[in-house]
Scaffold this motif. Structure first.
Motif, PDB file in Angstrom:
ATOM      1  N   CYS A 110       0.825  -1.220   0.000  1.00 48.78           N
ATOM      2  CA  CYS A 110       0.000   0.000   0.000  1.00 48.78           C
ATOM      3  C   CYS A 110       0.857   1.266   0.000  1.00 48.78           C
ATOM      4  CB  CYS A 110      -0.892   0.042   1.235  1.00 48.78           C
ATOM      5  SG  CYS A 110      -1.795  -1.461   1.579  1.00 48.78           S
ATOM      6  N   GLY A 111       2.035   1.161   0.643  1.00 50.26           N
ATOM      7  CA  GLY A 111       2.877   2.329   0.878  1.00 50.26           C
ATOM      8  C   GLY A 111       3.399   3.015  -0.364  1.00 50.26           C
ATOM      9  N   THR A 112       3.383   2.326  -1.481  1.00 48.25           N
ATOM     10  CA  THR A 112       3.798   2.952  -2.735  1.00 48.25           C
ATOM     11  C   THR A 112       2.862   4.106  -3.077  1.00 48.25           C
ATOM     12  OG1 THR A 112       4.626   0.837  -3.523  1.00 48.25           O
ATOM     13  CG2 THR A 112       4.227   2.510  -5.184  1.00 48.25           C
ATOM     14  N   CYS A 113       1.594   3.936  -2.782  1.00 45.68           N
ATOM     15  CA  CYS A 113       0.578   4.933  -3.159  1.00 45.68           C
ATOM     16  C   CYS A 113      -0.033   5.687  -1.982  1.00 45.68           C
ATOM     17  CB  CYS A 113      -0.547   4.250  -3.934  1.00 45.68           C
ATOM     18  SG  CYS A 113      -0.008   3.498  -5.483  1.00 45.68           S
ATOM     19  N   HIS A 114       0.134   5.187  -0.756  1.00 42.34           N
ATOM     20  CA  HIS A 114      -0.533   5.778   0.409  1.00 42.34           C
ATOM     21  C   HIS A 114       0.441   6.064   1.544  1.00 42.34           C
ATOM     22  CE1 HIS A 114      -4.697   4.829  -0.873  1.00 42.34           C
ATOM     23  NE2 HIS A 114      -4.172   3.702  -1.363  1.00 42.34           N
ATOM     24  N   ASN A 115       0.289   7.220   2.178  1.00 43.97           N
ATOM     25  CA  ASN A 115       0.915   7.498   3.463  1.00 43.97           C
ATOM     26  C   ASN A 115      -0.043   7.040   4.548  1.00 43.97           C
ATOM     27  OD1 ASN A 115       3.395   8.794   2.887  1.00 43.97           O
ATOM     28  ND2 ASN A 115       2.303  10.656   2.312  1.00 43.97           N
ATOM     29  N   TYR A 116       0.480   6.838   5.749  1.00 45.86           N
ATOM     30  CA  TYR A 116      -0.386   6.473   6.866  1.00 45.86           C
ATOM     31  C   TYR A 116      -0.107   7.305   8.108  1.00 45.86           C
ATOM     32  CZ  TYR A 116       3.607   4.034   8.826  1.00 45.86           C
ATOM     33  OH  TYR A 116       4.840   3.743   9.341  1.00 45.86           O
ATOM     34  N   GLN A 117       0.953   8.120   8.096  1.00 49.27           N
ATOM     35  CA  GLN A 117       1.282   8.899   9.281  1.00 49.27           C
ATOM     36  C   GLN A 117       0.330  10.078   9.437  1.00 49.27           C
ATOM     37  OE1 GLN A 117       3.635   8.386   6.831  1.00 49.27           O
ATOM     38  NE2 GLN A 117       5.209   7.096   7.746  1.00 49.27           N
ATOM     39  N   LYS A 118       0.080  10.411  10.687  1.00 47.87           N
ATOM     40  CA  LYS A 118      -0.791  11.545  10.995  1.00 47.87           C
ATOM     41  C   LYS A 118      -0.254  12.812  10.331  1.00 47.87           C
ATOM     42  CE  LYS A 118      -2.904  13.861  14.942  1.00 47.87           C
ATOM     43  NZ  LYS A 118      -3.033  13.838  16.404  1.00 47.87           N
ATOM     44  N   TRP A 169      -4.264   7.482   7.555  1.00 42.18           N
ATOM     45  CA  TRP A 169      -4.301   7.709   8.999  1.00 42.18           C
ATOM     46  C   TRP A 169      -5.755   7.736   9.468  1.00 42.18           C
ATOM     47  CZ3 TRP A 169      -1.527   7.727  13.302  1.00 42.18           C
ATOM     48  CH2 TRP A 169      -2.031   8.392  14.418  1.00 42.18           C
ATOM     49  N   ASN A 170      -6.039   6.996  10.533  1.00 40.24           N
ATOM     50  CA  ASN A 170      -7.361   7.006  11.159  1.00 40.24           C
ATOM     51  C   ASN A 170      -8.470   6.603  10.176  1.00 40.24           C
ATOM     52  OD1 ASN A 170      -8.864   7.362  13.532  1.00 40.24           O
ATOM     53  ND2 ASN A 170      -9.514   9.399  12.886  1.00 40.24           N
ATOM     54  N   ILE A 171      -8.215   5.565   9.370  1.00 38.96           N
ATOM     55  CA  ILE A 171      -9.172   5.188   8.327  1.00 38.96           C
ATOM     56  C   ILE A 171     -10.380   4.419   8.849  1.00 38.96           C
ATOM     57  CG2 ILE A 171      -7.974   3.055   7.650  1.00 38.96           C
ATOM     58  CD1 ILE A 171      -8.862   3.931   4.706  1.00 38.96           C
ATOM     59  N   ILE A 172     -10.218   3.645   9.919  1.00 36.93           N
ATOM     60  CA  ILE A 172     -11.338   2.821  10.389  1.00 36.93           C
ATOM     61  C   ILE A 172     -12.466   3.719  10.902  1.00 36.93           C
ATOM     62  CG2 ILE A 172     -12.062   0.934  11.912  1.00 36.93           C
ATOM     63  CD1 ILE A 172      -9.918   0.121   9.804  1.00 36.93           C
ATOM     64  N   ASN A 173     -13.641   3.524  10.347  1.00 34.92           N
ATOM     65  CA  ASN A 173     -14.868   4.283  10.635  1.00 34.92           C
ATOM     66  C   ASN A 173     -14.839   5.729  10.128  1.00 34.92           C
ATOM     67  OD1 ASN A 173     -16.196   2.103  11.621  1.00 34.92           O
ATOM     68  ND2 ASN A 173     -16.007   2.664  13.766  1.00 34.92           N
ATOM     69  N   ARG A 174     -13.861   6.041   9.292  1.00 39.23           N
ATOM     70  CA  ARG A 174     -13.812   7.369   8.667  1.00 39.23           C
ATOM     71  C   ARG A 174     -14.763   7.362   7.473  1.00 39.23           C
ATOM     72  NH1 ARG A 174      -8.037   8.841   6.515  1.00 39.23           N
ATOM     73  NH2 ARG A 174      -8.711   7.991   4.524  1.00 39.23           N
ATOM     74  N   ASP A 188      -4.878   8.018  16.704  1.00 38.75           N
ATOM     75  CA  ASP A 188      -4.705   8.436  18.093  1.00 38.75           C
ATOM     76  C   ASP A 188      -5.631   7.655  19.015  1.00 38.75           C
ATOM     77  OD1 ASP A 188      -2.708  10.364  17.668  1.00 38.75           O
ATOM     78  OD2 ASP A 188      -4.194  11.930  17.221  1.00 38.75           O
ATOM     79  N   ASP A 189      -6.756   7.201  18.473  1.00 38.03           N
ATOM     80  CA  ASP A 189      -7.771   6.502  19.266  1.00 38.03           C
ATOM     81  C   ASP A 189      -8.339   5.347  18.431  1.00 38.03           C
ATOM     82  OD1 ASP A 189      -9.584   5.912  21.279  1.00 38.03           O
ATOM     83  OD2 ASP A 189     -10.984   7.497  20.706  1.00 38.03           O
ATOM     84  N   PRO A 190      -7.603   4.203  18.373  1.00 39.00           N
ATOM     85  CA  PRO A 190      -8.063   3.084  17.541  1.00 39.00           C
ATOM     86  C   PRO A 190      -9.486   2.631  17.872  1.00 39.00           C
ATOM     87  CG  PRO A 190      -5.823   2.692  18.294  1.00 39.00           C
ATOM     88  CD  PRO A 190      -6.347   3.897  19.041  1.00 39.00           C
ATOM     89  N   VAL A 191     -10.234   2.363  16.835  1.00 40.76           N
ATOM     90  CA  VAL A 191     -11.614   1.894  16.968  1.00 40.76           C
ATOM     91  C   VAL A 191     -11.610   0.522  17.660  1.00 40.76           C
ATOM     92  CG1 VAL A 191     -13.641   1.142  15.645  1.00 40.76           C
ATOM     93  CG2 VAL A 191     -12.357   3.154  14.932  1.00 40.76           C
TER      94      VAL A 191
END
Length: 132
Positions: free
Chosen positions: A36-44, A55-60, A125-128
């Motif tokens: 995934c990292g080739t196309c997506h960042n995940y850091q806040k 970042w913070n994708i679950i329930n977004r 910051d607050d995992p679902v």
């Protein structure tokens, strides 16, 4: 936990991941993220690449990263990226949301999807909470 399986247009059963999350591997998910990292960042607060920041994708809500040009198909699909919605999408994105810009063949293995999503869950910051 829902035991219902999604069925795509080809009538392939997509196994749910909720029951697998409790024993998912953070380490395996982190390794899978390299795809995934080739196309997506995940850091806040990091910028989007070819794909939106995860970042913070679950329930977004779907299609809500400011400044990212999503496909109309994804925006119109609506809803939130629940554990199962995300699992169905990454199984084979173009089958799940026809017209999406995401050019990824998908992750067919249900355990790989659970491990990756478990890892993504921690990028917050607050995992679902995990499904019960």
């Amino acid at each position: 936990i829902s035991t219902q399986s999604a069925v795509n247009e080809e009538n392939i059963t997509i196994e749910p991941i909720s029951a697998l999350l409790i024993n998912a591997s953070f380490e395996k998910g982190e390794k899978l993220y390299k795809k995934c990292g080739t196309c997506h960042n995940y850091q806040k607060n990091s910028t989007s690449k070819i794909g939106p920041n995860l970042w913070n994708i679950i329930n977004r809500p779907k299609g809500n990263v400011e400044g990212f040009a999503y496909s109309n198909s994804l925006v119109e699909f609506g809803g939130k990226w629940s554990y199962e919605e995300l699992a169905k999408f990454i199984y084979k994105p173009k089958d799940y949301i026809s017209g999406t810009k995401m050019n990824f063949a998908g992750l067919k293995n249900v355990e790989d999807r659970a491990n990756l999503i478990f890892w993504l869950r921690q990028q917050s910051d607050d995992p679902v909470p995990l499904p019960e």
